[in-house]
Design a protein around this motif. Structure first.
Motif, PDB file in Angstrom:
ATOM      1  N   GLY A  58      -5.499  -1.419  12.011  1.00  0.00           N
ATOM      2  CA  GLY A  58      -4.314  -0.838  11.497  1.00  0.00           C
ATOM      3  C   GLY A  58      -3.894   0.345  12.730  1.00  0.00           C
ATOM      4  N   THR A  59      -4.976   1.013  13.087  1.00  0.00           N
ATOM      5  CA  THR A  59      -4.794   2.084  14.012  1.00  0.00           C
ATOM      6  C   THR A  59      -3.929   1.586  15.281  1.00  0.00           C
ATOM      7  OG1 THR A  59      -6.841   2.838  13.376  1.00  0.00           O
ATOM      8  CG2 THR A  59      -5.999   4.022  15.071  1.00  0.00           C
ATOM      9  N   ASP A 162       3.682   3.372   7.672  1.00  0.00           N
ATOM     10  CA  ASP A 162       2.121   3.222   7.595  1.00  0.00           C
ATOM     11  C   ASP A 162       1.782   2.488   6.195  1.00  0.00           C
ATOM     12  OD1 ASP A 162      -0.335   3.233   7.475  1.00  0.00           O
ATOM     13  OD2 ASP A 162      -0.960   5.222   8.219  1.00  0.00           O
ATOM     14  N   GLU A 165      -2.411   0.994   3.412  1.00  0.00           N
ATOM     15  CA  GLU A 165      -2.889   0.767   2.171  1.00  0.00           C
ATOM     16  C   GLU A 165      -2.024  -0.005   1.188  1.00  0.00           C
ATOM     17  OE1 GLU A 165      -3.852   4.669   1.014  1.00  0.00           O
ATOM     18  OE2 GLU A 165      -4.932   5.021   2.710  1.00  0.00           O
ATOM     19  N   SER A 186      -3.180  -2.862   7.617  1.00  0.00           N
ATOM     20  CA  SER A 186      -4.584  -2.659   7.976  1.00  0.00           C
ATOM     21  C   SER A 186      -5.604  -3.827   7.055  1.00  0.00           C
ATOM     22  CB  SER A 186      -5.292  -1.615   7.610  1.00  0.00           C
ATOM     23  OG  SER A 186      -6.812  -1.763   7.790  1.00  0.00           O
ATOM     24  N   LYS A 191     -10.013  -2.498   2.365  1.00  0.00           N
ATOM     25  CA  LYS A 191      -8.416  -2.779   2.099  1.00  0.00           C
ATOM     26  C   LYS A 191      -8.088  -4.112   0.955  1.00  0.00           C
ATOM     27  CE  LYS A 191      -7.438   0.904   4.245  1.00  0.00           C
ATOM     28  NZ  LYS A 191      -7.132   1.246   5.786  1.00  0.00           N
TER      29      LYS A 191
HETATM   30  C1  LIG Z   1      -7.057   2.236   6.819  1.00  0.00           C
HETATM   31  C2  LIG Z   1      -5.917   2.930   7.213  1.00  0.00           C
HETATM   32  C3  LIG Z   1      -5.334   3.182   8.533  1.00  0.00           C
HETATM   33  C4  LIG Z   1      -6.166   2.406   9.640  1.00  0.00           C
HETATM   34  O1  LIG Z   1      -6.381   1.141   9.642  1.00  0.00           O
HETATM   35  P1  LIG Z   1      -7.693   0.570  10.402  1.00  0.00           P
HETATM   36  O2  LIG Z   1      -7.598  -1.025  10.184  1.00  0.00           O
HETATM   37  O3  LIG Z   1      -8.675   1.176   9.863  1.00  0.00           O
HETATM   38  O4  LIG Z   1      -7.568   1.081  11.665  1.00  0.00           O
HETATM   39  C5  LIG Z   1      -4.181   3.860   8.935  1.00  0.00           C
HETATM   40  N1  LIG Z   1      -3.688   4.400   7.850  1.00  0.00           N
HETATM   41  C6  LIG Z   1      -4.025   4.573   6.717  1.00  0.00           C
HETATM   42  C7  LIG Z   1      -3.296   5.367   5.611  1.00  0.00           C
HETATM   43  C8  LIG Z   1      -5.252   3.957   6.076  1.00  0.00           C
HETATM   44  O5  LIG Z   1      -5.857   3.951   4.914  1.00  0.00           O
END
Ligand SMILES: *Cc1c(COP(=O)(O)O)cnc(C)c1O
Length: 377
Positions: A58-59, A162, A165, A186, A191
């Protein structure tokens, strides 16, 4: 024996093995192949969007979205302060400056009013508008998206959602992550669905999807030898991980419904405790996936979230404090912040409860009983 109940645990459908085996048997274990295509198609048809690009995290999706929006060193990007660090860190990866904005109390997400004040003030102070806006859907709750999009459109600033979640959450009947220029998902282990580790960028045209794919695979120009005009990244999801994702898509809606049921359970069971509120959809426009069910503890109860967290840990139950706002993090101490103390206050009095779709009825009963006991019920 003490049980061990986690906040949000991987919940398999059972079909993941078949997809992963297919990848192994056909030797499609490289980061492209039929499982990646299938996973993207399933996400596209679920969300009703033309393109989804599967990525390694997700990042990575947030970072790639910022790159695609042209965010560079010296730019400013507005980000919700009340969030996980992964929402903001990619702004720094680009050498840009995050400008943090407070939440409003109805959804705990970006306040549209504070957003507009921040935009006006940044323009006055720096002579230019922020390059992008990152709202977050905390714990699955949609933000006040119409209002945020109206402010963003008024100043011509693109929105990068974003929705890490919030897979399955709806705002006015439309999926979170499909409102802005790009949306980010993500598939980390905790998740709503997982690929063991992974993410995706939601795109609204083939042009944007092709560009994201190009950047995520080292920005290799179409020539018979390796030739690069642009800075690329190695951000593609592997075909093995995508196989897990294909199996998870079979149960995505079921798992969202289970999380909503868990939220209903807590709401019913904890309603007898005076001073404890289970966070809920503020109106029929909002339909959270309730990735995590959260509660607020009125200080008048004489109890704090930290006390409850420790009592639950002793009983073998993992709970978690709410995200500590980014403007309160040492790494972002110098970043501008707009707003009041809304998200600081939520951080002080809130707690996340175990909400995984795989939780059994007796485990939920155990959690609720221990919370009731803690408050003397
Ligand atoms: C989990 C999460 C991310 C990042 O996702 P990853 O797959 O762990 O890199 C970004 N923003 C929020 C709000 C998250 O909860």
């Amino acid at each position: 024996m003490k049980p061990r109940i986690l906040l949000s645990y991987v919940h398999m459908s059972g079909t993941e093995k078949d997809w992963v085996n297919k990848a192994l048997e056909t030797e499609w274990i490289v980061p492209l192949g039929p499982n990646v295509d299938e996973f993207e198609h399933r996400l596209q048809s679920y969300l009703g969007v033309p393109r989804v690009v599967a990525l390694s995290a997700g990042t990575a999706a947030i970072h790639l979205g910022l790159v695609a929006l042209g965010v560079e060193a010296g730019d400013e990007v507005i980000c919700q302060s009340f969030t996980f660090a992964a929402s903001a860190n990619p702004i720094k990866y680009q050498g840009a400056t995050p400008v943090f904005v407070d939440s409003e109390p109805d959804t705990w997400n970006m306040s549209p009013e504070v957003l507009e004040k921040a935009i006006i003030d940044r323009k006055a102070k720096t002579g230019k508008y922020p390059k992008a806006i990152i709202p977050v859907y905390l714990y699955g709750m949609p933000a006040k998206i119409d209002e945020i999009m109206a402010v963003a459109n008024k100043y011509g600033i693109p929105v990068l959602e974003d929705a890490a979640e919030a897979l399955g959450s709806l705002y006015k009947g439309k999926f979170c992550g499909t409102f802005g220029a790009y949306g980010c998902l993500s598939f980390n282990g905790n998740k709503v669905i997982t690929t063991s580790g992974g993410g995706a960028l939601i795109c609204h045209s083939d042009k944007d999807g092709d560009n994201a794919l190009f950047l995520a695979t080292q920005a290799r120009e179409p020539r018979p030898y390796y030739y690069h005009e642009k800075l690329g990244y190695n951000y593609r999801l592997s075909n093995v991980s995508a196989g897990i994702g294909c199996g998870q898509m079979d149960v995505l809606q079921e798992h969202v419904d289970l999380r909503r049921r868990i939220h209903d359970f807590y709401k019913r069971e904890l309603s007898v405790i005076e001073g404890v509120t289970v966070a809920d959809n503020p109106s029929a426009d909002f339909d959270s996936n309730f990735w995590l069910t959260t509660i607020l503890i009125d200080p008048a109860t004489g109890k704090t979230p930290e006390q409850l967290r420790q009592a639950m840990a002793e009983a073998g139950v993992e709970t978690r404090r709410l995200w500590r706002p980014m403007h309160m993090q040492p790494i972002y101490a110098d970043a501008p912040y707009y707003g009041g103390d809304c998200c600081e206050r939520l951080f002080d009095i809130g707690l996340c409860l175990p909400s995984g779709s795989g939780l059994k009825d007796e485990e939920l009963r155990y959690v609720a009983d221990h919370i009731l006991q803690f408050f003397g019920k």
